[in-house]
Design a protein around this motif. Structure first.
Motif, PDB file in Angstrom:
ATOM      1  N   LEU A 176     -56.371  -5.883  29.473  1.00 26.74           N
ATOM      2  CA  LEU A 176     -56.875  -6.334  28.447  1.00 26.74           C
ATOM      3  C   LEU A 176     -58.604  -7.224  28.952  1.00 26.74           C
ATOM      4  O   LEU A 176     -59.404  -7.050  28.242  1.00 26.74           O
ATOM      5  N   ILE A 177     -58.770  -7.732  30.088  1.00 22.38           N
ATOM      6  CA  ILE A 177     -60.091  -8.264  30.733  1.00 22.38           C
ATOM      7  C   ILE A 177     -60.864  -6.917  30.800  1.00 22.38           C
ATOM      8  O   ILE A 177     -62.098  -6.972  30.402  1.00 22.38           O
ATOM      9  N   VAL A 178     -60.430  -5.840  31.486  1.00 20.13           N
ATOM     10  CA  VAL A 178     -61.260  -4.392  31.289  1.00 20.13           C
ATOM     11  C   VAL A 178     -61.800  -4.107  29.999  1.00 20.13           C
ATOM     12  O   VAL A 178     -62.966  -3.863  29.578  1.00 20.13           O
ATOM     13  N   GLY A 179     -60.867  -4.170  29.148  1.00 18.61           N
ATOM     14  CA  GLY A 179     -61.191  -4.020  27.779  1.00 18.61           C
ATOM     15  C   GLY A 179     -62.301  -4.802  27.108  1.00 18.61           C
ATOM     16  O   GLY A 179     -63.177  -4.490  26.247  1.00 18.61           O
ATOM     17  N   LEU A 180     -61.840  -5.959  27.179  1.00 20.49           N
ATOM     18  CA  LEU A 180     -62.951  -7.055  26.720  1.00 20.49           C
ATOM     19  C   LEU A 180     -64.240  -6.918  27.320  1.00 20.49           C
ATOM     20  O   LEU A 180     -65.229  -7.079  26.519  1.00 20.49           O
ATOM     21  N   GLY A 181     -64.077  -6.747  28.808  1.00 19.75           N
ATOM     22  CA  GLY A 181     -65.509  -6.441  29.313  1.00 19.75           C
ATOM     23  C   GLY A 181     -66.117  -5.331  28.685  1.00 19.75           C
ATOM     24  O   GLY A 181     -67.455  -5.263  28.595  1.00 19.75           O
ATOM     25  N   VAL A 182     -65.535  -4.056  28.671  1.00 20.57           N
ATOM     26  CA  VAL A 182     -66.225  -3.027  28.067  1.00 20.57           C
ATOM     27  C   VAL A 182     -66.789  -3.298  26.721  1.00 20.57           C
ATOM     28  O   VAL A 182     -67.806  -2.900  26.149  1.00 20.57           O
ATOM     29  N   ALA A 183     -65.857  -3.787  25.834  1.00 24.42           N
ATOM     30  CA  ALA A 183     -66.214  -4.169  24.544  1.00 24.42           C
ATOM     31  C   ALA A 183     -67.510  -5.040  24.379  1.00 24.42           C
ATOM     32  O   ALA A 183     -68.352  -4.958  23.776  1.00 24.42           O
ATOM     33  N   CYS A 184     -67.290  -5.990  25.137  1.00 24.92           N
ATOM     34  CA  CYS A 184     -68.792  -6.885  25.321  1.00 24.92           C
ATOM     35  C   CYS A 184     -69.864  -6.361  25.722  1.00 24.92           C
ATOM     36  O   CYS A 184     -71.005  -6.487  25.355  1.00 24.92           O
ATOM     37  N   GLY A 185     -69.685  -5.418  26.832  1.00 23.22           N
ATOM     38  CA  GLY A 185     -70.759  -4.827  27.367  1.00 23.22           C
ATOM     39  C   GLY A 185     -71.445  -3.582  26.224  1.00 23.22           C
ATOM     40  O   GLY A 185     -72.553  -3.624  26.021  1.00 23.22           O
ATOM     41  N   ILE A 186     -70.537  -3.082  25.521  1.00 24.75           N
ATOM     42  CA  ILE A 186     -71.100  -2.151  24.187  1.00 24.75           C
ATOM     43  C   ILE A 186     -71.795  -3.030  23.290  1.00 24.75           C
ATOM     44  O   ILE A 186     -72.849  -2.522  22.697  1.00 24.75           O
ATOM     45  N   PHE A 187     -71.130  -4.140  23.008  1.00 26.91           N
ATOM     46  CA  PHE A 187     -71.811  -4.955  21.751  1.00 26.91           C
ATOM     47  C   PHE A 187     -72.841  -5.616  22.308  1.00 26.91           C
ATOM     48  O   PHE A 187     -74.172  -5.426  21.793  1.00 26.91           O
ATOM     49  N   GLY A 188     -73.147  -5.917  23.730  1.00 22.99           N
ATOM     50  CA  GLY A 188     -74.345  -6.383  24.132  1.00 22.99           C
ATOM     51  C   GLY A 188     -75.525  -5.369  24.048  1.00 22.99           C
ATOM     52  O   GLY A 188     -76.537  -5.496  23.753  1.00 22.99           O
ATOM     53  N   PHE A 189     -75.041  -4.167  24.625  1.00 22.84           N
ATOM     54  CA  PHE A 189     -76.001  -3.082  24.524  1.00 22.84           C
ATOM     55  C   PHE A 189     -76.592  -2.645  23.064  1.00 22.84           C
ATOM     56  O   PHE A 189     -77.629  -2.382  23.120  1.00 22.84           O
ATOM     57  N   ILE A 190     -75.754  -2.435  22.074  1.00 22.66           N
ATOM     58  CA  ILE A 190     -75.907  -2.104  20.778  1.00 22.66           C
ATOM     59  C   ILE A 190     -76.904  -3.251  20.401  1.00 22.66           C
ATOM     60  O   ILE A 190     -77.921  -3.201  19.567  1.00 22.66           O
ATOM     61  N   TRP A 191     -76.525  -4.626  20.331  1.00 23.24           N
ATOM     62  CA  TRP A 191     -77.235  -5.678  19.899  1.00 23.24           C
ATOM     63  C   TRP A 191     -78.593  -5.812  20.594  1.00 23.24           C
ATOM     64  O   TRP A 191     -79.593  -6.093  19.910  1.00 23.24           O
ATOM     65  N   GLY A 192     -78.672  -5.459  21.807  1.00 21.15           N
ATOM     66  CA  GLY A 192     -79.763  -5.579  22.564  1.00 21.15           C
ATOM     67  C   GLY A 192     -80.718  -4.429  22.200  1.00 21.15           C
ATOM     68  O   GLY A 192     -82.279  -4.787  21.781  1.00 21.15           O
ATOM     69  N   ILE A 193     -80.597  -3.214  21.703  1.00 22.37           N
ATOM     70  CA  ILE A 193     -81.571  -2.201  21.117  1.00 22.37           C
ATOM     71  C   ILE A 193     -81.539  -2.334  19.838  1.00 22.37           C
ATOM     72  O   ILE A 193     -82.753  -1.900  19.278  1.00 22.37           O
ATOM     73  N   SER A 194     -80.960  -3.095  19.108  1.00 24.32           N
ATOM     74  CA  SER A 194     -81.280  -3.268  17.572  1.00 24.32           C
ATOM     75  C   SER A 194     -82.245  -4.287  17.611  1.00 24.32           C
ATOM     76  O   SER A 194     -82.672  -4.590  16.276  1.00 24.32           O
ATOM     77  N   HIS A 195     -82.183  -5.207  18.222  1.00 21.99           N
ATOM     78  CA  HIS A 195     -83.247  -6.472  18.286  1.00 21.99           C
ATOM     79  C   HIS A 195     -84.222  -6.255  18.930  1.00 21.99           C
ATOM     80  O   HIS A 195     -84.415  -6.324  20.106  1.00 21.99           O
TER      81      HIS A 195
END
Length: 50
Positions: A31-50
């Motif tokens: 669960l922790i690994v999954g959340l970490g990966v999800a947050c990492g992907i979200f942060g990456f997408i949010w970072g490149i879209s802004h």
């Protein structure tokens, strides 16, 4: 990844409390690994879209 068989540990399958805690630990870990990966992907997408 291969599942660890309970037969590899002597007396492990008889101890339901220990087996429950082992399963809970694996669920928490993934669960922790999954959340970490999800947050990492979200942060990456949010970072490149802004």
């Amino acid at each position: 990844m291969s599942e660890i068989n309970a037969e590899q540990f002597p007396g492990f399958s008889e101890n339901h409390y220990q087996h429950g805690m082992h399963s809970l630990a694996w669920i928490s870990l993934w669960l922790i690994v999954g959340l970490g990966v999800a947050c990492g992907i979200f942060g990456f997408i949010w970072g490149i879209s802004h």
